[in-house]
Design a protein around this motif. Structure first.
Motif, mmCIF file in Angstrom:
data_model
loop_
_atom_site.group_PDB
_atom_site.id
_atom_site.type_symbol
_atom_site.label_atom_id
_atom_site.label_comp_id
_atom_site.label_asym_id
_atom_site.label_seq_id
_atom_site.Cartn_x
_atom_site.Cartn_y
_atom_site.Cartn_z
ATOM 1 N N PRO A 131 0.818 -1.219 0.000
ATOM 2 C CA PRO A 131 0.000 0.000 0.000
ATOM 3 C C PRO A 131 0.852 1.268 0.000
ATOM 4 C CG PRO A 131 -0.867 -1.593 1.576
ATOM 5 C CD PRO A 131 0.453 -2.136 1.106
ATOM 6 N N VAL A 132 0.403 2.264 -0.760
ATOM 7 C CA VAL A 132 1.054 3.573 -0.833
ATOM 8 C C VAL A 132 0.056 4.622 -0.355
ATOM 9 C CG1 VAL A 132 2.215 5.269 -2.301
ATOM 10 C CG2 VAL A 132 2.427 2.820 -2.807
ATOM 11 N N VAL A 133 0.488 5.474 0.576
ATOM 12 C CA VAL A 133 -0.353 6.557 1.069
ATOM 13 C C VAL A 133 0.218 7.874 0.563
ATOM 14 C CG1 VAL A 133 -1.291 7.749 3.085
ATOM 15 C CG2 VAL A 133 -1.003 5.259 3.124
ATOM 16 N N LEU A 134 -0.640 8.707 -0.022
ATOM 17 C CA LEU A 134 -0.225 10.002 -0.556
ATOM 18 C C LEU A 134 -0.830 11.111 0.286
ATOM 19 C CD1 LEU A 134 -1.024 8.144 -3.496
ATOM 20 C CD2 LEU A 134 0.889 9.679 -3.971
ATOM 21 N N VAL A 135 0.019 12.071 0.679
ATOM 22 C CA VAL A 135 -0.362 13.093 1.654
ATOM 23 C C VAL A 135 -0.139 14.481 1.064
ATOM 24 C CG1 VAL A 135 0.053 13.985 3.981
ATOM 25 C CG2 VAL A 135 0.292 11.529 3.530
ATOM 26 N N ARG A 136 -1.094 15.371 1.256
ATOM 27 C CA ARG A 136 -0.998 16.744 0.785
ATOM 28 C C ARG A 136 -0.087 17.586 1.682
ATOM 29 N NH1 ARG A 136 -2.928 15.699 -3.643
ATOM 30 N NH2 ARG A 136 -5.131 15.805 -4.175
ATOM 31 N N ALA A 137 0.488 18.638 1.112
ATOM 32 C CA ALA A 137 1.243 19.614 1.889
ATOM 33 C C ALA A 137 0.330 20.291 2.905
ATOM 34 C CB ALA A 137 1.864 20.659 0.971
ATOM 35 N N GLY A 138 0.861 20.578 4.076
ATOM 36 C CA GLY A 138 0.101 21.283 5.093
ATOM 37 C C GLY A 138 -0.792 20.409 5.943
ATOM 38 N N ARG A 139 -0.795 19.113 5.685
ATOM 39 C CA ARG A 139 -1.637 18.210 6.475
ATOM 40 C C ARG A 139 -1.092 18.123 7.896
ATOM 41 N NH1 ARG A 139 -6.786 16.383 5.467
ATOM 42 N NH2 ARG A 139 -7.241 14.685 6.885
ATOM 43 N N VAL A 283 -6.578 10.457 -6.247
ATOM 44 C CA VAL A 283 -5.235 10.848 -5.823
ATOM 45 C C VAL A 283 -5.000 12.325 -6.113
ATOM 46 C CG1 VAL A 283 -2.804 10.630 -6.489
ATOM 47 C CG2 VAL A 283 -4.113 8.595 -5.864
ATOM 48 N N HIS A 284 -5.512 12.813 -7.226
ATOM 49 C CA HIS A 284 -5.269 14.198 -7.610
ATOM 50 C C HIS A 284 -6.273 15.182 -7.023
ATOM 51 C CE1 HIS A 284 -2.738 12.262 -10.697
ATOM 52 N NE2 HIS A 284 -2.065 13.384 -10.635
ATOM 53 N N HIS A 285 -7.439 14.710 -6.588
ATOM 54 C CA HIS A 285 -8.476 15.651 -6.178
ATOM 55 C C HIS A 285 -8.899 15.536 -4.713
ATOM 56 C CE1 HIS A 285 -9.099 17.248 -10.192
ATOM 57 N NE2 HIS A 285 -9.119 16.018 -10.663
ATOM 58 N N ALA A 286 -8.685 14.414 -4.055
ATOM 59 C CA ALA A 286 -9.079 14.284 -2.649
ATOM 60 C C ALA A 286 -8.166 15.137 -1.779
ATOM 61 C CB ALA A 286 -9.023 12.821 -2.213
ATOM 62 N N ARG A 287 -8.736 15.785 -0.785
ATOM 63 C CA ARG A 287 -7.948 16.626 0.108
ATOM 64 C C ARG A 287 -7.329 15.825 1.247
ATOM 65 N NH1 ARG A 287 -6.289 19.761 -2.928
ATOM 66 N NH2 ARG A 287 -5.227 20.621 -1.091
ATOM 67 N N CYS A 288 -7.935 14.725 1.628
ATOM 68 C CA CYS A 288 -7.382 13.907 2.716
ATOM 69 C C CYS A 288 -6.336 12.945 2.140
ATOM 70 C CB CYS A 288 -8.484 13.125 3.407
ATOM 71 S SG CYS A 288 -9.233 11.839 2.379
ATOM 72 N N PRO A 289 -5.506 12.334 3.009
ATOM 73 C CA PRO A 289 -4.583 11.306 2.515
ATOM 74 C C PRO A 289 -5.321 10.191 1.786
ATOM 75 C CG PRO A 289 -4.011 11.938 4.746
ATOM 76 C CD PRO A 289 -5.329 12.595 4.441
ATOM 77 N N VAL A 290 -4.685 9.661 0.741
ATOM 78 C CA VAL A 290 -5.274 8.587 -0.061
ATOM 79 C C VAL A 290 -4.354 7.379 -0.012
ATOM 80 C CG1 VAL A 290 -6.038 7.867 -2.360
ATOM 81 C CG2 VAL A 290 -6.371 10.240 -1.619
ATOM 82 N N ALA A 291 -4.894 6.241 0.385
ATOM 83 C CA ALA A 291 -4.156 4.984 0.391
ATOM 84 C C ALA A 291 -4.541 4.194 -0.854
ATOM 85 C CB ALA A 291 -4.453 4.171 1.642
ATOM 86 N N VAL A 292 -3.549 3.840 -1.666
ATOM 87 C CA VAL A 292 -3.771 3.031 -2.862
ATOM 88 C C VAL A 292 -3.258 1.626 -2.560
ATOM 89 C CG1 VAL A 292 -3.366 2.774 -5.333
ATOM 90 C CG2 VAL A 292 -3.495 5.061 -4.319
ATOM 91 N N VAL A 293 -4.164 0.656 -2.546
ATOM 92 C CA VAL A 293 -3.825 -0.702 -2.135
ATOM 93 C C VAL A 293 -3.805 -1.617 -3.372
ATOM 94 C CG1 VAL A 293 -4.492 -2.653 -0.679
ATOM 95 C CG2 VAL A 293 -4.925 -0.292 0.087
#
Length: 296
Positions: A131-139, A283-293
């Protein structure tokens, strides 16, 4: 031996937010944290060239600064760091294969950030086997929690919901395992979305077909979730069988979420790799972290 949570660093605000998020997750899961900075550099026979001094210094500084930051903010975390002389995506996929989670910075289409938040992150997600989690700046830590009774941000209130999108027609064991485990660890409610769409048909037949499809979708979702209800009885579960395009429905119900979980089907090598349209969109539009499994 415990698998670490691995963070890919490039010095951007996105990657620093990813490191902070990963440190909090490492504490919650009782796992070590490994920071990785990949810098391909030049062949060893050019190692003495003076023009390499500046990029070499910058590469060391990125890793050292991030480790100092985590040490100061999260001293309880078991922390290590590595600088890897390989292309970034290759290094991260390899490091991620030995991790519990791989965490990267991510930006929206309109944002500006480091390379890790763009093409490298996309390539890594498309090839990762964990799993990969993607996090926005400022979170921040407060963003993971619900506001307090007076509507102020807080790091001590209950966690925001976890959301997972699935299609019962495909295998979703890995996806649901990750989502339920995340919800259980955070004592957070779990929303499970199955988005279905009405096929083209005469207008006169739409009402009956919509009612039938909604009932079928609800039954299929309940059937898939049955064993997971028994395995995780403490998780507050909200099954949602809703009409609409999956990506749009996910983005809508994730506006107040703490984590969004989506799947990526692992395809045979001859077919190439991809993230899939739903994962790509959120991945490109959600504001919260996104986990891609990744899953079969």
């Amino acid at each position: 031996m415990l698998r670490p949570i691995v963070v890919g660093l490039d010095g951007s605000r996105e990657s620093l937010a990813a490191a902070d998020w990963a440190a909090r997750e490492a504490l919650l899961r009782g796992l070590p944290l490994r920071l990785v900075h990949a810098w391909e550099g030049l062949p060893s026979d050019a190692a003495d060239l003076p023009e390499l001094d500046a990029p070499r210094h910058w590469a060391r500084r990125i890793l050292r600064a991030a480790m100092d930051r985590i040490d100061e903010k999260y001293p309880q975390v078991s922390l290590s760091g590595d600088q890897i002389a390989r292309p970034a995506a290759d290094a991260l996929v390899t490091a991620g294969a030995e991790s519990e989670l791989l965490v990267l910075g991510s930006r929206a289409f309109s944002g500006i950030g480091g390379f890790m938040a763009g093409s490298v992150a996309s390539a890594t997600v498309a090839h990762a086997v964990r799993p990969v989690v993607l996090v926005r700046a400022g979170r921040t830590a407060e963003d993971e929690h619900l506001p307090d009774a007076e509507g102020r941000t807080s790091a001590v209130t209950a966690y925001r919901p976890v959301v997972v999108g699935l299609d019962p027609a495909h295998s979703c064991e890995e996806l649901l395992a990750f989502a339920f485990e995340s919800a259980a660890l955070h004592a957070a409610p779990l929303r499970v979305l199955y988005a279905w769409q009405l096929p083209f048909m005469p207008v006169a037949a739409e009402a009956k077909a919509r009612r039938t499809l909604r009932e079928t979708a609800t039954r299929r979702l309940d059937r898939v979730l049955g064993p997971w209800r028994e395995k995780y009885p403490a998780v507050e579960l909200h099954p949602l069988a809703e009409e609409g395009r999956p990506a749009l429905r996910l983005l809508d119900i994730t506006k107040d979420a703490g984590l969004l979980v989506v799947g990526r089907r692992i395809r045979p090598a001859v077919l190439g790799t991809h993230t899939g349209p739903v994962a790509h969109a959120v991945v490109h539009h959600a504001r919260c972290p996104v986990a891609v499994v990744p899953h079969e």
